[in-house]
Design a protein around this motif. Structure first.
Motif, PDB file in Angstrom:
ATOM      1  N   ARG A 176       0.822  -1.203   0.000  1.00  0.00           N
ATOM      2  CA  ARG A 176       0.000   0.000   0.000  1.00  0.00           C
ATOM      3  C   ARG A 176       0.859   1.257   0.000  1.00  0.00           C
ATOM      4  NH1 ARG A 176      -1.845   2.532   4.397  1.00  0.00           N
ATOM      5  NH2 ARG A 176      -1.509   0.709   5.717  1.00  0.00           N
ATOM      6  N   ARG A 179      17.542  12.894   7.858  1.00  0.00           N
ATOM      7  CA  ARG A 179      16.442  12.956   8.814  1.00  0.00           C
ATOM      8  C   ARG A 179      16.921  13.306  10.198  1.00  0.00           C
ATOM      9  NH1 ARG A 179      12.042   8.457   7.406  1.00  0.00           N
ATOM     10  NH2 ARG A 179      11.422   9.580   5.574  1.00  0.00           N
ATOM     11  N   TYR A 203      11.271  14.783   8.206  1.00  0.00           N
ATOM     12  CA  TYR A 203      10.909  13.426   7.806  1.00  0.00           C
ATOM     13  C   TYR A 203      10.011  13.425   6.592  1.00  0.00           C
ATOM     14  CZ  TYR A 203      12.799  11.459  12.129  1.00  0.00           C
ATOM     15  OH  TYR A 203      13.614  11.050  13.137  1.00  0.00           O
ATOM     16  N   GLY A 204       9.771  14.581   6.054  1.00  0.00           N
ATOM     17  CA  GLY A 204       8.763  14.645   5.005  1.00  0.00           C
ATOM     18  C   GLY A 204       9.293  14.901   3.630  1.00  0.00           C
ATOM     19  N   GLU A 224       7.828   3.647   2.844  1.00  0.00           N
ATOM     20  CA  GLU A 224       7.116   4.182   3.993  1.00  0.00           C
ATOM     21  C   GLU A 224       6.035   5.115   3.468  1.00  0.00           C
ATOM     22  OE1 GLU A 224       9.526   6.688   6.298  1.00  0.00           O
ATOM     23  OE2 GLU A 224      10.312   7.762   4.587  1.00  0.00           O
ATOM     24  N   PRO A 225       5.044   5.379   4.274  1.00  0.00           N
ATOM     25  CA  PRO A 225       3.999   6.277   3.801  1.00  0.00           C
ATOM     26  C   PRO A 225       4.587   7.642   3.451  1.00  0.00           C
ATOM     27  CG  PRO A 225       3.355   5.247   5.872  1.00  0.00           C
ATOM     28  CD  PRO A 225       4.790   4.893   5.644  1.00  0.00           C
ATOM     29  N   GLU A 261       2.674  10.004   1.469  1.00  0.00           N
ATOM     30  CA  GLU A 261       1.585  10.636   0.732  1.00  0.00           C
ATOM     31  C   GLU A 261       1.741  12.144   0.695  1.00  0.00           C
ATOM     32  OE1 GLU A 261      -0.388   8.815  -0.846  1.00  0.00           O
ATOM     33  OE2 GLU A 261      -1.722  10.399  -1.544  1.00  0.00           O
ATOM     34  N   GLN A 262       2.466  12.686   1.669  1.00  0.00           N
ATOM     35  CA  GLN A 262       2.538  14.149   1.727  1.00  0.00           C
ATOM     36  C   GLN A 262       3.212  14.718   0.479  1.00  0.00           C
ATOM     37  OE1 GLN A 262       4.116  12.181   3.900  1.00  0.00           O
ATOM     38  NE2 GLN A 262       6.311  12.623   3.835  1.00  0.00           N
ATOM     39  N   GLN A 277       0.625  15.067  -2.066  1.00  0.00           N
ATOM     40  CA  GLN A 277      -0.266  16.161  -1.687  1.00  0.00           C
ATOM     41  C   GLN A 277       0.378  17.508  -2.010  1.00  0.00           C
ATOM     42  OE1 GLN A 277      -3.269  15.804  -0.428  1.00  0.00           O
ATOM     43  NE2 GLN A 277      -3.197  13.586  -0.256  1.00  0.00           N
ATOM     44  N   ARG A 278       1.650  17.613  -1.732  1.00  0.00           N
ATOM     45  CA  ARG A 278       2.324  18.878  -2.023  1.00  0.00           C
ATOM     46  C   ARG A 278       2.321  19.168  -3.515  1.00  0.00           C
ATOM     47  NH1 ARG A 278       7.955  19.274   1.026  1.00  0.00           N
ATOM     48  NH2 ARG A 278       7.887  21.373   0.197  1.00  0.00           N
ATOM     49  N   ALA A 322      -0.758  20.601  -4.684  1.00  0.00           N
ATOM     50  CA  ALA A 322      -0.994  21.990  -4.302  1.00  0.00           C
ATOM     51  C   ALA A 322      -0.190  22.956  -5.167  1.00  0.00           C
ATOM     52  CB  ALA A 322      -0.628  22.183  -2.835  1.00  0.00           C
ATOM     53  N   ALA A 323       1.008  22.610  -5.461  1.00  0.00           N
ATOM     54  CA  ALA A 323       1.839  23.576  -6.191  1.00  0.00           C
ATOM     55  C   ALA A 323       2.805  22.814  -7.081  1.00  0.00           C
ATOM     56  CB  ALA A 323       2.615  24.434  -5.196  1.00  0.00           C
ATOM     57  N   LEU A 380      13.061   6.164  11.137  1.00  0.00           N
ATOM     58  CA  LEU A 380      14.343   6.729  10.771  1.00  0.00           C
ATOM     59  C   LEU A 380      15.147   5.786   9.901  1.00  0.00           C
ATOM     60  CD1 LEU A 380      16.170   9.093  11.046  1.00  0.00           C
ATOM     61  CD2 LEU A 380      17.159   8.080  13.074  1.00  0.00           C
ATOM     62  N   LEU A 426       3.317  15.592   8.941  1.00  0.00           N
ATOM     63  CA  LEU A 426       3.323  16.888   8.264  1.00  0.00           C
ATOM     64  C   LEU A 426       1.907  17.331   7.987  1.00  0.00           C
ATOM     65  CD1 LEU A 426       5.835  15.265   6.215  1.00  0.00           C
ATOM     66  CD2 LEU A 426       6.266  17.669   6.437  1.00  0.00           C
ATOM     67  N   VAL A 453       0.077  19.386   5.196  1.00  0.00           N
ATOM     68  CA  VAL A 453       0.285  19.933   3.858  1.00  0.00           C
ATOM     69  C   VAL A 453      -0.938  20.733   3.472  1.00  0.00           C
ATOM     70  CG1 VAL A 453       0.799  19.372   1.467  1.00  0.00           C
ATOM     71  CG2 VAL A 453       1.636  17.902   3.287  1.00  0.00           C
ATOM     72  N   ASP A 510      -3.276  23.381   1.110  1.00  0.00           N
ATOM     73  CA  ASP A 510      -3.661  23.323  -0.293  1.00  0.00           C
ATOM     74  C   ASP A 510      -2.867  24.291  -1.151  1.00  0.00           C
ATOM     75  OD1 ASP A 510      -6.781  25.113   0.351  1.00  0.00           O
ATOM     76  OD2 ASP A 510      -4.717  25.463   0.942  1.00  0.00           O
ATOM     77  N   ASP A 511      -2.074  25.136  -0.517  1.00  0.00           N
ATOM     78  CA  ASP A 511      -1.216  25.972  -1.339  1.00  0.00           C
ATOM     79  C   ASP A 511       0.204  25.441  -1.356  1.00  0.00           C
ATOM     80  OD1 ASP A 511      -0.381  28.629   1.040  1.00  0.00           O
ATOM     81  OD2 ASP A 511      -0.450  26.448   1.210  1.00  0.00           O
ATOM     82  N   GLY A 512       0.377  24.263  -0.840  1.00  0.00           N
ATOM     83  CA  GLY A 512       1.688  23.644  -0.868  1.00  0.00           C
ATOM     84  C   GLY A 512       2.508  23.874   0.370  1.00  0.00           C
ATOM     85  N   GLU A 548      -0.276  14.082   7.029  1.00  0.00           N
ATOM     86  CA  GLU A 548       0.379  12.855   6.589  1.00  0.00           C
ATOM     87  C   GLU A 548       1.477  12.505   7.577  1.00  0.00           C
ATOM     88  OE1 GLU A 548      -0.530  10.941   4.341  1.00  0.00           O
ATOM     89  OE2 GLU A 548      -1.879  12.142   3.135  1.00  0.00           O
ATOM     90  N   SER A 549       1.769  11.252   7.629  1.00  0.00           N
ATOM     91  CA  SER A 549       2.794  10.848   8.589  1.00  0.00           C
ATOM     92  C   SER A 549       3.570   9.670   8.042  1.00  0.00           C
ATOM     93  CB  SER A 549       2.122  10.456   9.903  1.00  0.00           C
ATOM     94  OG  SER A 549       3.023   9.774  10.728  1.00  0.00           O
TER      95      SER A 549
END
Lengths: 525, 599, 145
Positions: A99, A235, A241-242, A249-250, A252-253, A256-257, A260-261, B465, B487, B489, B491-493, B593-594
């Motif tokens: 996943r 890290r 961590y993002g 690892e997850p 998704e961010q 998502q980023r 957005a842009a 880590l 994090l 996030v 909608d504007d990034g 998100e994590s």
């Protein structure tokens, strides 16, 4: 004085320790920790309760599931099997990893149609079942035409999990499950093994339980991914961590980023995970009209067919090496399997090296996407290695790469690392203990040394046997261990060995056919 | 520090007395549920200087949605650095013997939360109406850890096992002395704790040795009567306000068993006024002891001193004296006469000196002095590593606890839950938050270490880590620096790392919490003006990230990872965010998100 | 399929003898050829035998072709496609009359019917239920023993 007792959280109070006992009754003593062969009374002295069961499987993942499936089909009752695990379901760990690496249930795995973890015969195959379920000829046609006129057909992840779940109930697998963490497996004086289980807090009166068994099977999976050092260092140093992530690892961010842009992403690696990540990035780009730029760095940039000789040439191009599955298909029963089975030592290691290497399947849709990306200049594959990562302004990352054309620097919003390495078997406590005290050894590739029957070499405790299957045994006489079919093949070898020892009934043509018929009807066994 | 070293004597009663590292708690509640919760709270925050943290946790618990009802009365005393943190709820009181300081939970409408300077004299924490009574073998009593029935506890300053007069006995009050407290500890807790405390209790070796060389005898000699003893100890039942057990007449200075020259009880206690630094643990002051002691003895006169025949004490003081190596024989007899005694530098006297030092005038038969002067089994001495001796062992003449074994590789978690994740409670506050014992002040949290030593959420499968599988570790919860939890996030990034708490809104700087630095700010602009100035808070509880609507005008809406629609967030109720949770405020959205993958 | 040479040959023999034999038994009576039953059976079984014998030779050739593939697999489709060459060869031999035991010419239609149906049935069994009674077969490159 209050009369009622107050129930405090945590484990129940252990009984009073008798004099001169271990600091805590029901736990491992120094004596036990230090001796390689345990006697029944040493375990009794430590106060560890003993449960007798003929067959114990450690791990509880797909490896254990497939082996238990085989044994159940061979007539072993659930009372004779115990699976010691922390997982809720056998596919839990596998599903988590697929996943997060962008293969949700509705996407397709990289696995052959006839590799069915829920069905030891591989008939009917996933393609046939999908055709029957969707009442369409497409999967059948696909499987007929593969791989010349179509890509290799692969099942959807969801189909694999759902079918496993049905079989999970059919063989009464939950009856064999015992929750807890296995600490070690040691040999028993007099034959057999002790498997030490740490049950969950509060579940048992003692800290440990020992399972005394004749046969032990280890299928604990790999100890984990090892994130590359530069990723870990980034890290730890910057507590970010993002932005620099591993694809397993997850993460998704990052997507998502990008929603957005507009931004640039650096993808590192050339395996199937990289392919899936690229597909996700490109699908998002197409669906939302994003302006994502994708940089893709390969450590080895494959430009065409490659291989040592004319009989071993693998396709490649645009940086990728193409191979239908994790290994050449004939490892699962064809020429390569027979060949590796006969080799020893360095010759085997060399052969592994020849068909190893990171690779990805050729899929037409991916090829189309990448071609378009190259043409429209938002996908840039190149050869390079990351030499430094540093945070940049506005949450970006400054990446420096060394390429054949010299060092290059980019400012990206994220680095997705698709090259996580598997950790060494010693990172797993049970294996470390077996290497130290159990008599286990390493094979030519540094993993666990097993026989052709998947018995761990050096750990025999007559009349008992200890087996291992799964990724920890990679490098042995059978390549392809960390795959569905590989686990089934290992299960078959183990079951054959156990049949010879009289533990289970042989699966001859008649029995096999009748069991298959029960499977087809969904009859519980 | 000293807190854990001190001796805690439990007073019988119908409540619960519990001790954890740094925390002492007395409580009563007919319903075990809140009791359990309270004890869990105490336990989680226990450790080094938990006072402030505990107070905050208790306050937020009492003020929070699941506060216990009035039936639960409790009081806690906890170490807070150089001070003592006291928290009382309901009819529970804290008194510091001798200093006149008395706090009661009934004086406050909600609860009492105070910081006291570390008192020299014994501290009594007890339920209302509980009167500690002097007991016979009072010196043997000591609750080291765990929870036992009781209605009060007396925290005796000075090292555990130190010779001290019971503070309440000073006042002639009665203390019910229990049998040596059945230390009901959680499995393995004591063992784990002991090594941990050990370093704290390290004394320079010599003092310990000689202390253990004391000739002590477990039995009470015949003819001894507790009352007598205590009256003498306390200078008589007529000690001022002896009838009032709640108010110590004046501050009882800390008794340093090793330097107390053996004044009358009260004297002795007071006598050590000036020698704070001199206790069994750090008795390193040289000559100053003597002078200090003299001062102390002078101080004696000021305190209970009135009738302070040193009787019962004398023996004890003799014992004390023997631990002062340089005390010459003459010094001790002088002690008996309750005169100021010159304390000589604390090199400890060999045990043999003691018998000589017991003067006849001591009189009170069966002084525990005599009992104490019986030969001390050698076994109780130095074989063990340098830690302050426990009074119980010394007196009873039993061998000390088994020599420390190296803790087994996977010790039990110190009374904490194992790796099994706790289910999420309906209002979004995950009980796991309690288990993890997060401290909001800093980034410390309790989690599991991966095989490579990185701290992680106990529920995660893989280390965030290094990627190694987490199932390898047993459930030992350790405190460490928590990695960022994820994090946000937008909608504007814009991306914000969740390793601190945030206040989200149009103008979050307007809030004092942001100005004071307690929360960071996230400025969210929305053309439609639908975002309030202070719209929502992002908080961290353990390993969970919670969002709370701060009473915004247009509300905050939340959607889980696979939910299609928005559900409004009730103001003021924190909701846990799982990876993939989306939040909308006005026209703006963000997603949480994590990397930990914990759902 | 993932055959080894040994396995190919064993599988071919087994399948043609058992499955092919049964099928031929069933289909011979309905073939459009005007021969008495006994003769029919003789012809069809001789054809079957011929296919078997030459098939073994073909297997060597297929094995050689297979070596050029990286995966060393024999795609399912090939199993069908090779019907063409094998059938053609046997037909040619029949036409040339060099097959011992067959004197009269064999009608094309009957031949095709027998050959193709047998082929398809064998192919279906090989890619289908064969793996049910013989669980080791598919992991041993097609070897039955």
């Amino acid at each position: 004085m209050r009369e009622d007792t107050i129930q405090l959280p945590g484990a129940a109070v252990a009984p009073d320790p008798p004099r001169n006992q271990a600091p805590q009754r029901g736990d491992l003593t120094q004596e036990l920790l230090e001796t390689d062969w345990w006697s029944d009374d040493a375990v009794a002295r430590a106060g560890i309760p003993v449960v007798d069961v003929p067959f114990v499987s450690v791990g509880g993942g797909i490896g254990s599931f497939v082996t238990v499936d085989y044994l159940r089909i061979c007539g072993v009752p659930t009372s004779a099997i115990k699976v010691l695990t922390q997982l809720e379901h056998p596919w839990e760990s596998y599903e988590y990893l697929t996943r997060v690496s962008q293969i949700p249930r509705k996407e397709r795995l990289r696995s052959d149609s006839a590799s069915c973890p829920d069905n030891i015969w591989g008939f009917p195959s996933y393609a046939v079942r999908e055709a029957m379920a969707t009442k369409s000829i497409k999967p059948l046609w696909h499987v007929l035409m593969e791989p010349i006129f179509t890509d290799y057909w692969t099942p959807k992840a969801g189909q694999a999990f759902e079918s496993m779940e049905k079989e999970y109930h059919r063989i009464a697998y939950p009856e064999t499950v015992v929750k807890g963490q296995v600490r070690m497996v040691r040999r028993r004086i007099g034959g057999g093994y002790f498997t030490i289980l740490t049950p969950p807090e509060g579940a048992a009166p003692t800290r440990r339980i020992a399972y005394r068994s004749r046969y032990v099977h280890l299928a604990v999976g790999y100890p984990g991914l090892k994130f590359l050092p530069d990723l870990q260092e980034y890290r730890e140093t910057h507590r970010d961590y993002g932005s620099v992530v591993n694809a397993y690892e997850p993460h998704e961010q990052i997507y998502q980023r990008l929603h957005a842009a507009p931004g640039t992403v650096l993808v590192r690696g050339g395996g199937i995970v990289a392919s899936r990540v690229l597909q996700r990035l490109i699908d998002d780009r197409d669906a939302r009209g994003l302006q994502t730029q994708i940089l893709h760095s390969f450590r080895t940039f494959v430009t065409g067919s490659h291989g040592p000789n004319i009989w071993m040439r693998r396709r490649g191009g645009d940086g990728w090496a193409y191979q239908g599955f994790n290994y050449p298909k004939s490892v699962w029963g064809g020429q390569l399997k027979a060949r590796v089975r006969k080799l020893e030592g360095q010759a085997r290691a060399d052969l592994y090296g020849q068909f190893g290497g990171t690779n990805t399947p050729w899929r037409r849709n991916w090829q189309r996407q990448m071609r378009r990306g190259r043409r429209e200049q938002w996908y840039h594959p190149f050869q390079g290695e990351i030499s430094s990562l540093a945070p940049g302004p506005k949450g970006m990352v400054n990446v420096t790469l060394t390429t054949p054309q010299g060092p290059r620097q980019f400012q990206v919003i994220a680095v997705i690392d698709c090259t996580g390495l598997e950790a060494d078997i010693r990172e797993h406590r049970v294996f470390a203990d077996l290497l130290d005290h159990g008599g286990a050894g390493r094979n030519v590739l540094g993993r666990l040394d097993v026989e052709r029957s998947f018995e761990m070499r050096g750990t025999r405790s007559e009349p008992g046997r200890m087996y291992a299957s799964g990724s920890a045994t990679n490098g042995g006489y059978f390549p392809g261990v960390d795959t569905f079919l590989g686990l089934q093949i290992a299960a078959q070898e183990i079951a054959d060995d156990l049949t010879k020892l009289g533990f289970c009934a042989p699966l001859g043509p008649l029995r096999s056919t009748s069991q298959w018929w029960k499977w087809a009807r969904g009859k519980r066994i | 520090m000293g807190f854990d070293v001190q001796r805690a004597v439990v007073v019988a009663g119908d409540g619960v007395v519990a001790r954890f590292p740094g925390v002492l708690c007395v409580a009563r509640c007919p319903d075990p549920g809140p009791l359990r919760h309270l004890l869990e709270l105490c336990e989680e925050t226990s450790g080094d200087s938990p006072g402030r943290t505990l107070a905050k946790r208790l306050a937020s618990w009492l003020a929070g949605p699941d506060a216990p009802d009035e039936e639960l009365v409790f009081g806690t005393v906890a170490a807070a650095g150089e001070q003592l943190a006291v928290f009382l709820a309901g009819p529970v009181s804290v008194e510091v013997a001798g200093s006149g300081l008395a706090l009661s939970g009934t004086d406050a409408a909600s609860w009492t939360d105070r910081l006291l300077p570390l008192p020299d004299s014994p501290v009594v924490l007890a339920l209302a109406g509980v009167a500690p009574r002097p007991e016979v073998a009072i010196d043997v009593l000591d609750l080291r850890g765990g929870a036992v029935p009781g209605a009060g506890v007396v925290l005796l300053n000075g090292p555990a096992g130190g010779e001290q007069a019971h503070p309440l006995a000073e006042r002639g009050s009665r203390t019910v002395v229990k049998r040596p407290p059945p230390e009901k500890r959680k499995t393995g807790e004591q063992r784990v704790e002991a090594p941990r405390r050990r370093p704290e209790m390290v004394a320079p070796a010599p003092p310990v040795e000689s202390w253990q060389n004391e000739p002590l005898e477990p039995s009470v000699p015949e003819g001894f009567s507790a009352d007598e003893w205590f009256s003498k100890e306390s200078g008589g039942p007529s000690a001022p306000d002896g009838s009032d057990t709640r108010t110590p007449p004046e501050a009882l200075p800390r008794i340093d068993p090793l330097t107390d020259p053996g004044h009358g009880h009260g004297n002795g206690v007071n006598g050590l006024n000036g020698v704070h630094g001199l206790n069994g643990v750090n008795g390193t002051h040289g000559g100053s002891n003597g002078s200090g002691a003299s001062n102390a003895s002078n101080g004696v006169g000021h305190t209970l001193g009135a009738e302070a025949p040193p009787l019962a004490n004398s023996g004890r003081h003799a014992v004390l004296a023997e631990s002062l190596p340089k005390i010459n024989g003459s010094a001790v007899p002088e002690q008996q006469s309750a005169e100021p005694v010159e304390q000589t530098p604390p090199e400890w006297a060999p045990a043999e000196q003691i018998p000589e030092q017991i003067p006849e005038p001591v009189g009170a038969p069966g002084l525990d002095a005599e009992t104490e002067l019986a030969e001390i089994p050698e076994a109780s001495s130095v074989a063990s590593p340098p830690r302050a001796p426990r009074r119980a062992e010394a007196i009873l003449g039993v061998a000390p606890a088994e020599p420390v074994r190296a803790p087994l590789e996977d010790g039990n978690p110190v009374g904490a839950r194992g790796a099994v994740a706790a289910p999420e409670s309906p209002n979004g506050l995950d009980p796991n938050g309690l288990d993890s014992g997060a401290v909001r002040d800093d980034q410390q949290a309790r989690g599991h270490l991966c095989a490579r030593g990185h701290l992680n959420d106990p529920r995660s499968h893989f280390c965030v880590l290094c990627g190694i599988r987490m199932n390898e570790r047993t459930g030992v919860l350790v405190v460490g620096q928590r990695p960022p939890l994820g994090l946000l996030v937008f909608d504007d990034g814009a991306t914000y790392t969740v390793d601190a708490e945030y206040l989200v809104g149009r103008m979050p700087e307007a809030d004092t919490r942001v100005r004071s630095g307690a929360l960071r700010s996230i400025v969210v602009e929305d053309r439609s003006g639908a975002v309030s100035r202070v719209h929502a808070e992002i908080r961290i509880n353990g390993w969970d990230v919670l969002i709370t609507d701060s009473g915004s005008r247009n509300g905050t809406f939340i959607a889980g990872p696979s939910e299609p629609g928005w559900t409004p967030l009730p103001p003021g109720r924190p909701r846990r965010m799982v990876p993939g949770t989306r939040v909308r405020m006005g026209g703006r959205t963000f997603v949480f998100e994590s990397p930990s993958g914990v759902r | 399929m993932l055959p080894t040479l040994n396995g190919r040959i064993q599988t071919r023999i087994f399948l043609l003898v058992v499955v092919g034999g049964i099928w031929t038994l069933l289909i011979t009576p309905v073939l459009p050829v005007d021969l008495p039953l006994a003769d029919r059976y003789r012809v069809t079984f001789i054809v079957l035998l011929t296919v078997l014998v030459f098939g073994i030779v073909w297997e060597f050739i297929y094995h050689f072709i297979q070596q050029f593939r990286w995966e060393k697999d024999w795609p399912t489709l090939f199993g069908l496609v090779t019907a063409v060459n094998e059938g053609a060869l046997v037909w040619v031999l029949l036409e040339l009359g060099v097959v011992p035991g067959i004197s009269s010419p064999v009608p094309l239609g009957a031949y095709l019917l027998q050959f193709l149906t047998t082929w398809i049935v064998v192919w279906l069994v090989a890619n289908g239920p064969m793996r049910v009674p013989f669980i080791h077969w598919r992991f041993r490159g097609g070897r039955l023993i």
